[in-house]
Design an enzyme around this catalytic site. Sequence first.
Site, PDB file in Angstrom:
ATOM      1  N   GLY A   1       0.824  -1.207   0.000  1.00 45.95           N
ATOM      2  CA  GLY A   1       0.000   0.000   0.000  1.00 45.95           C
ATOM      3  C   GLY A   1       0.853   1.249   0.000  1.00 45.95           C
ATOM      4  O   GLY A   1       1.947   1.275   0.569  1.00 45.95           O
ATOM      5  N   SER A   2       0.353   2.288  -0.664  1.00 47.44           N
ATOM      6  CA  SER A   2       1.159   3.506  -0.811  1.00 47.44           C
ATOM      7  C   SER A   2       0.292   4.755  -0.818  1.00 47.44           C
ATOM      8  O   SER A   2       0.627   5.740  -1.465  1.00 47.44           O
ATOM      9  CB  SER A   2       1.950   3.441  -2.119  1.00 47.44           C
ATOM     10  OG  SER A   2       1.032   3.318  -3.199  1.00 47.44           O
ATOM     11  N   GLY A   3      -0.819   4.707  -0.095  1.00 48.86           N
ATOM     12  CA  GLY A   3      -1.646   5.903   0.041  1.00 48.86           C
ATOM     13  C   GLY A   3      -0.998   6.879   1.005  1.00 48.86           C
ATOM     14  O   GLY A   3       0.212   6.825   1.271  1.00 48.86           O
TER      15      GLY A   3
ATOM     16  N   GLY B   1       0.244   4.850   4.113  1.00 42.41           N
ATOM     17  CA  GLY B   1       1.304   3.934   3.684  1.00 42.41           C
ATOM     18  C   GLY B   1       2.593   4.659   3.360  1.00 42.41           C
ATOM     19  O   GLY B   1       3.691   4.210   3.720  1.00 42.41           O
TER      20      GLY B   1
ATOM     21  N   LYS C   1      -7.443   0.508   9.450  1.00 37.35           N
ATOM     22  CA  LYS C   1      -8.487   0.848  10.418  1.00 37.35           C
ATOM     23  C   LYS C   1      -9.856   0.641   9.781  1.00 37.35           C
ATOM     24  O   LYS C   1     -10.375   1.523   9.118  1.00 37.35           O
ATOM     25  CB  LYS C   1      -8.307   2.291  10.899  1.00 37.35           C
ATOM     26  CG  LYS C   1      -7.045   2.455  11.742  1.00 37.35           C
ATOM     27  CD  LYS C   1      -6.794   3.878  12.164  1.00 37.35           C
ATOM     28  CE  LYS C   1      -5.586   3.971  13.092  1.00 37.35           C
ATOM     29  NZ  LYS C   1      -5.249   5.340  13.448  1.00 37.35           N
TER      30      LYS C   1
ATOM     31  N   ALA D   1      -1.664  10.854   9.329  1.00 38.18           N
ATOM     32  CA  ALA D   1      -0.555  10.561   8.420  1.00 38.18           C
ATOM     33  C   ALA D   1       0.336  11.767   8.144  1.00 38.18           C
ATOM     34  O   ALA D   1       1.569  11.666   8.179  1.00 38.18           O
ATOM     35  CB  ALA D   1      -1.105   9.999   7.109  1.00 38.18           C
TER      36      ALA D   1
ATOM     37  N   LYS E   1     -13.429   3.976  16.224  1.00 40.15           N
ATOM     38  CA  LYS E   1     -13.273   5.425  16.437  1.00 40.15           C
ATOM     39  C   LYS E   1     -13.671   6.232  15.200  1.00 40.15           C
ATOM     40  O   LYS E   1     -14.062   7.395  15.310  1.00 40.15           O
ATOM     41  CB  LYS E   1     -11.849   5.759  16.898  1.00 40.15           C
ATOM     42  CG  LYS E   1     -10.749   5.241  15.981  1.00 40.15           C
ATOM     43  CD  LYS E   1     -10.244   6.288  15.023  1.00 40.15           C
ATOM     44  CE  LYS E   1      -9.409   5.657  13.942  1.00 40.15           C
ATOM     45  NZ  LYS E   1      -8.718   6.622  13.109  1.00 40.15           N
TER      46      LYS E   1
ATOM     47  N   ASN F   1     -12.639  11.546   8.518  1.00 39.53           N
ATOM     48  CA  ASN F   1     -14.035  11.191   8.790  1.00 39.53           C
ATOM     49  C   ASN F   1     -14.775  12.377   9.409  1.00 39.53           C
ATOM     50  O   ASN F   1     -15.920  12.665   9.064  1.00 39.53           O
ATOM     51  CB  ASN F   1     -14.110   9.963   9.706  1.00 39.53           C
ATOM     52  CG  ASN F   1     -13.723   8.687   8.987  1.00 39.53           C
ATOM     53  OD1 ASN F   1     -14.509   8.094   8.271  1.00 39.53           O
ATOM     54  ND2 ASN F   1     -12.471   8.279   9.158  1.00 39.53           N
TER      55      ASN F   1
END
EC number: 1.1.1.8
Length: 353
Positions: free
Chosen positions: A11-13, A16, A121, A155, A206, A271
């Site tokens: 993953g590389s978002g 990531g 998550k 992040a 959460k 969120n």
Amino acid sequence: MAEKVNVCIVGSGNWGSAIAKIVGANAAALPEFEERVTMFVYEEMIDGKKLTEIINETHENVKYLKGHKLPTNVVAVPDLVEAAKNADILIFVVPHQFIPNFCKQLLGKIKPNAIAISLIKGFDKAEGGGIDLISHIITRHLKIPCAVLMGANLANEVAEGNFCETTIGCTDKKYGKVLRDLFQANHFRVVVVEDADAVEVCGALKNIVACGAGFVDGLKLGDNTKAAVIRLGLMEMIRFVDVFYPGSKLSTFFESCGVADLITTCYGGRNRRVSEAFVTSGKTIEDLEKEMLNGQKLQGPPTAEEVNYMLKNKGLEDKFPLFTAIHKICTNQLKPKDLIDCIRNHPEHMQTL
């Protein structure tokens, strides 16, 4: 494990790429790790050029973590199996809905003695309804142990090098040290606990509460109301774990994965941000994801739906009025302004004196 531990980031978002900064630096600095870290990158074109080529030439993920340099030993690989085949540690950090398909691709193609750690998550839908923990899916499909890492870790702040804490949930003590070594940094402090299921469930639940906090912000109801929503959210998180994952320790909720992650997500996370815009703009969540998240998906609304399915099945919706109301608002069964009426008579307020 191999003499030198090979690491692959799946993953590389945004998250990531941020974690790749820490993992890459540690792999280069610590003798127990192989210096080269592979990072699976979903190939896409950016201004006519492949994203993997941009990352490998400029050491920057210009789509998801613009302005931050990745260590030069982190190598972007567009083929999942190619990236993962030599790994002793697989770090999963992709949207949770991709995990079953990724596991199918990796089955039989990775080292049999590899271990995994999930930074994801969210829950997946279990067959027949309800929720499945991502770490359980990984272990079941790939037949390897899977730890989890959750915490108050926005992040962009991690990428900036701002101080924070995180929690690793690892049921097998023998893997705790190597995982802590891989992730620990001066600005990123790691606590390892054995209560892995509770750590993971906190990381998903959460996001539901953060949607509630965003609705409160959008309605301009103020800090007292938001604090009440956060507290009631924490109580529902504890109760949910107690009902569905009995045997967890209360102390786990006071680690970074619990109350700290809840607070930071309710004040700074996506969120919360999108849920606020849902109230103020009148647009759908899907439209706001496209507009505000560069096409990435929110975890809160689908998690609320999966949790609601489980509560409904056990006839427990009335014991979790906050989770239930947030789900109904996300699915347009209730208006955001109805949130407070739903929690006025919360079980937490019904004490017998």
